[in-house]
Structures are given as structure tokens and as C-alpha cells.
Design an enzyme around this catalytic site. Structure first.
Site, PDB file in Angstrom:
ATOM      1  CG  ASP A 214      15.974 -35.141 117.269  1.00  0.00           C
ATOM      2  OD1 ASP A 214      17.041 -34.912 116.765  1.00  0.00           O
ATOM      3  OD2 ASP A 214      14.910 -34.350 117.019  1.00  0.00           O
ATOM      4  CD  GLU A 264      19.987 -32.598 118.146  1.00  0.00           C
ATOM      5  OE1 GLU A 264      20.302 -32.050 117.204  1.00  0.00           O
ATOM      6  OE2 GLU A 264      18.799 -32.707 118.389  1.00  0.00           O
TER       7      GLU A 264
END
Length: 538
Positions: A214, A264
Site C-alpha cells: 500500500d 501501489e
């Protein structure tokens, strides 16, 4: 831990062409009837996922968390939140999926932890100048009595005007690029680095095949924490060069387990984006230009070409995705006047023509599944779920509150899935008297799996057929074919072709020996209507 995968699915390069299904556990299936999705619910639905034909499951965070940001505020990476189950149940899920030939990818959030994490609680107790606070970004304030934040950095929640610094009663401020309940870690500290490598080993030892990272470009900060000058120069908290040393170290850990990474990475600079995909760093990264691209032939082709070009120098496969747990559902977005996606443009009451969006989403499914590389499928996309309008008093997403109520938030794409039309809460699993954590809109049952599974015209049937046929396209590159304006046509290896008509006029199909699949019926002259895709064997 974990049993070997079936022989058919032991390919070590599986991630280069996989179809990976994103599971937002809280909304997938409720196994214990309390209104919240859980690991028991996922385990019970593994046969459905196997029948869908996916190669792997990516799970949003299932860790112990106060749930201030949907689980992205982690209090303990080695424990499963009781709302979802137990660590033992997670291990069973990983093993049972492997028996069906399905791999597991877990989500790691290295930029920050929860304010309930033991490290942060210890830092609060230890006070200013303590070693415990060195694991985070604690600073004195500026101005008289230190009453002003240490710098002017903006929040990562688009539209938020709230500061990224919170002051404590002892005078120190701490940094949180997201919510105050998510303090940022100091990645210059060796203990932070060692801990995350240990977390990776912990989950690889339990049989996971990969890790999704993330906010992968945010970890490293300029140690001086300078102000953002607003002149468009490099941001002192995004894409720092020293971050690549972190991922090289992580890659060594992953390689010991044949594990893979997907990052990401939101970066406009394609050259800097590709650096994360060098052979000793991340295996793959999400492709956000395709996800946010409007339904326009020229712009889609440019996005595809740009994506393939930026991956080519480092030999990494592209990834393709139409929607995820942060983004407006595809059938809703494609039915709007503006078919692109931009966090800053989200607003209440945006009109959409759902029938148009469904037609385009069906065509987009065949387009994305025909492209070279891996495809990520967000849960419920295979059912054609629209974005739900959540009553304001039921919204939970902090993005809504941090925008002062202007942003509708992301809850509309996180509504619990419908499984059985005649069951309470459309078969999500919750007891009749246990309301799901987010309300299902009226008519949600019409999208239920049991209504779609035997319908040859349903979105679910389309996805099942496309995923099953996808190997026919082969593993080779994409070659564009001559086609009219507003028509995308390209060939893959093994003589397969994909054609997508985004124009108003029906399009003639190129010469072919077999019509493999179409997203909508051809017209009575065998032509491809507007907003329709076809797979052909040449």
C-alpha cells in the site's frame, strides 16, 4: 506452511499473466451472521472463486485494527482482527485455496500503523526526545510556543483541508499523511526496516504467494521535513531515491520464498515508475492510468501503449484493472458523461445511465482480459454491481469526513455482495436481525450470484467464459491492427484477436475463422455494435 499447489498451477511465472481477484473481506461473505464479512465466509465461497477461474486472491488488510480507515490502520500484523476470524483460520484459508489452485496475496501497509499499535502507544508514554519516538516523525512545532505544525504538507486524502500533523499535550507534533489515527513510520530507522522484513517472512512462512504494498512510494521522507513549495517540484515525501534500497532488501526476502510483490505506485513520471519494477525490486505495480482512463478509443490506446512502453525496459508485465475498493464502480462510471476517474471530481448526485454503463463495462471486461500481463478483478465486478448511494448517516469512510462532507467517500463500492436473491440481505450471510455493516440498496438482490450463474446473458457468465478462454490469447505481445476510427483492434499470439467498437457506427469484424466471445450480440449483419467487444480466432 501450506501444501504444494496442484501440478497445473506450479508455474513460477504465474504472476505475469494471472487473473487476480480482490477480496474486501468485510463485504465478501458473512460466515458467522454478525453483519461483517469474515474469513469463514471466504472459505465457504472458495468453490465459487475456483469456478470463476481466478489464479489468485488479493486480500485487503485482515489484521487487528480499530478500523478507522477500513483496516489500513494496522495495530498488529501478526494477528487477524476478531471481526474476521483468527490466525489459524487465515492459515486454513490459504491452504484450502492452494488445494484449489488459487494463490493468496496479502496487503502490507508500510507507510504507517494504527495509533493503537504497541510502538506508537509506547512512544506516547515515553515523551519527547525518547528512543521510542524515533520510530515515527515527532517534531516540535513552529511559531510562538510551537503552536504551528512543523511544515505545510497536505493530506493524502484528496479534498481534505485538515493538517497532517497532530499536536500532543506534551508539545510534540507527529506526522500522519492520512488520518491522525495512522501515524507515519520513520523508514530511516533500522528497527522499522527489520520489523517489516520479519512481517514479510511471517506471512510467506504461512504460505502466501505474494504481497501487495500500500502507498508504496510514500515511505521515505526528506529527513529535514521541508515545506512543499507549491512550484511543482519533487515532493519531499513521494518517490525518494532511498526507497529503492528498501525494496531491494524486501526482494531478497521474497526470492527466498518464490514470493511476488505488487506495488501501489501512483507516479506521473513513467521513467521513475519503471524504476520500481527493476529485476531486483518489485515484480509488478498497479496501472492507474488505465483504471482512470475515459471510455474513449484514442485515450485507451494511448494508455495501453504508454503502459506497455514503460514496462518494456525492465521486462516487467503490465497489470490491468477497471476498479478497486477506492474507485467508483465500473458500470456506474462508464454510464456518466465523464467516464474517467479522478478522486478530486467525486461528488454526490452525479447522474449515470446504468444500461449504458453495463454495456461498456462488459466490453471493457473483454478488453482488459485480452491485454498482455496480469488482470485484477475487484469483487462484485463480475456481477456488474453499480456504485451504491450510501445514506449520509451510514457513511463510514474517513475520506468523506475529512472533506467536510463534500466527498461521498468510498463506501459505495464496498457494499456487501449479494449471493442469494431470496435470502435475508441478499444472502450475504448476516442473520435476518443483523444489519450488514453497510446497507445494501433496494434491488441489490437482482444482482445475486444465484440469479446470474445459469443465465447465459449475465455479467457473471461473461466473466467466467472470458477467464476460461483467456489462455487462447497466448502469452505474446500486442500488435495493433488497422481499424476504423473509434475501433480498437489488436492481435495476440496463437492467432487470437480482440476488437472493441467505441464508435457510433457498427464495425465490420476482421477476417476470422471463429467467433470466440462477444460482450453483446452482433447486429443482424454480423457487425460489431457500439460499445461491444469481440474475441476472434484468425
Amino acid at each position: 506452511m501450506g501444501q504444494p499447489l496442484p501440478a497445473r498451477n506450479r508455474d513460477t511465472d504465474w504472476w505475469r499473466r494471472a487473473v487476480i481477484y480482490q477480496v474486501y473481506v468485510r463485504s465478501f461473505a458473512d460466515g458467522d451472521g454478525d453483519g461483517t464479512g469474515d474469513l469463514a465466509g471466504v472459505r465457504a465461497r472458495l468453490p465459487y472463486l475456483a469456478e470463476l477461474g481466478v489464479d489468485a486472491l488479493w486480500f485487503n488488510p485482515w489484521y487487528l485494527s480499530p478500523m478507522k480507515d477500513g483496516g489500513y490502520d494496522v495495530a498488529d500484523y501478526r494477528a487477524v482482527d476478531p471481526a474476521f476470524g483468527t490466525l489459524a483460520e487465515a492459515e486454513k484459508l490459504i491452504a484450502e485455496a492452494r488445494e484449489l489452485g488459487i494463490r493468496t496475496i496479502v496487503d502490507i501497509v508500510p507507510n504507517h500503523v494504527s495509533d493503537q499499535h504497541p510502538w506508537f502507544r509506547a512512544a506516547l508514554a515515553a515523551g519527547p526526545g525518547s528512543p521510542e519516538r524515533e520510530l515515527f516523525h515527532f517534531r516540535p512545532g513552529r511559531g510562538p510556543d510551537g503552536a504551528l505544525p512543523p511544515n505545510n504538507w497536505p493530506s493524502q486524502f484528496v479534498g481534505s483541508t485538515e493538517p497532517v500533523w497532530t499536536r500532543l499535550p506534551d508539545g510534540d507534533w507527529y506526522l500522519h499523511l492520512f488520518t491522525p489515527e495512522q501515524p507515519d513510520l520513520n523508514w530511516d530507522h533500522p528497527v522499522v526496516r527489520q520489523e517489516h522484513e520479519d512481517i514479510l517472512r511471517f506471512w510467506f512462512e504461512r504460505g502466501v504467494a505474494g504481497v501487495r504494498i500500500d502507498s508504496a512510494a510514500l515511505l521515505a521522507k526528506d529527513p529535514q521535513l521541508p515545506d512543499v513549495d507549491g512550484g511543482g517540484g519533487p515532493l519531499p515525501y513521494v518517490d525518494r531515491d532511498e526507497l529503492h534500497d528498501v525494496y531491494r532488501s524486501w526482494r531478497t526476502v521474497a526470492d527466498a520464498y518464490d514470493g511476488v510483490f505488487v506495488g501501489e505506485v501512483w507516479l506521473p513520471d513513467t521513467e521513475r515508475f519503471a524504476r520500481y519494477l527493476r529485476s531486483d525490486e518489485l515484480h509488478t505495480a498497479f496501472n492507474f492510468s488505465f483504471l482512470s482512463c475515459p471510455w474513449e478509443a484514442g485515450r485507451l490506446r494511448t494508455s495501453i501503449d504508454t503502459t506497455l512502453a514503460e514496462h518494456a525496459p525492465v521486462g516487467a508485465p503490465a497489470t490491468w484493472v477497471l476498479c478497486n475498493h477506492d474507485v467508483t464502480r465500473t458500470v456506474t462510471r462508464y454510464g456518466r458523461e465523464d467516464t474517467g476517474f479522478d478522486f478530486a471530481a467525486k461528488a454526490f448526485g452525479t447522474p449515470t445511465v446504468l444500461s449504458l454503463g453495463v454495456r461498456r463495462a462488459r466490453a471493457a471486461a473483454l478488453l482488459s482480459l485480452a491485454l498482455p500481463g496480469a488482470v485484477y478483478l475487484y469483487q462484485g465486478e463480475e456481477l456488474g454491481l453499480p456504485e451504491a448511494d450510501i445514506p449520509v448517516d451510514r457513511i463510514q469512510d474517513p475520506m468523506h469526513f475529512r472533506s467536510g462532507g463534500a466527498d461521498p467517500g468510498r463506501d459505495g463500492c464496498r457494499v456487501p455482495l449479494p449471493w442469494a436473491a431470496g435470502a435475508p440481505h441478499a444472502g450475504f450471510g448476516s442473520a435476518a436481525d443483523a444489519e450488514p455493516w453497510l446497507p445494501q440498496p433496494a434491488g441489490w438482490a437482482s444482482y445475486a450470484v444465484d440469479r446470474q450463474q445459469d443465465d447465459p446473458r449475465s455479467m457473471l457468465t461473461l466473466y467466467r467464459r472470458a477467464i476460461a478462454l483467456r489462455p487462447v490469447l497466448g502469452d505474446g505481445p500486442l500488435t495493433w491492427l488497422d481499424a476504423p476510427e473509434n475501433v480498437l483492434a489488436f492481435a495476440r499470439s496463437d492467432g487470437a484477436t480482440c476488437v472493441v467498437n467505441l464508435g457510433a457506427d457498427p464495425a465490420e469484424l476482421p477476417a476470422h475463422t471463429e467467433l470466440l466471445l462477444t460482450s453483446s450480440p452482433l447486429d443482424d449483419r454480423g457487425r460489431l455494435p457500439q460499445d461491444t467487444a469481440a474475441w476472434l480466432r484468425r
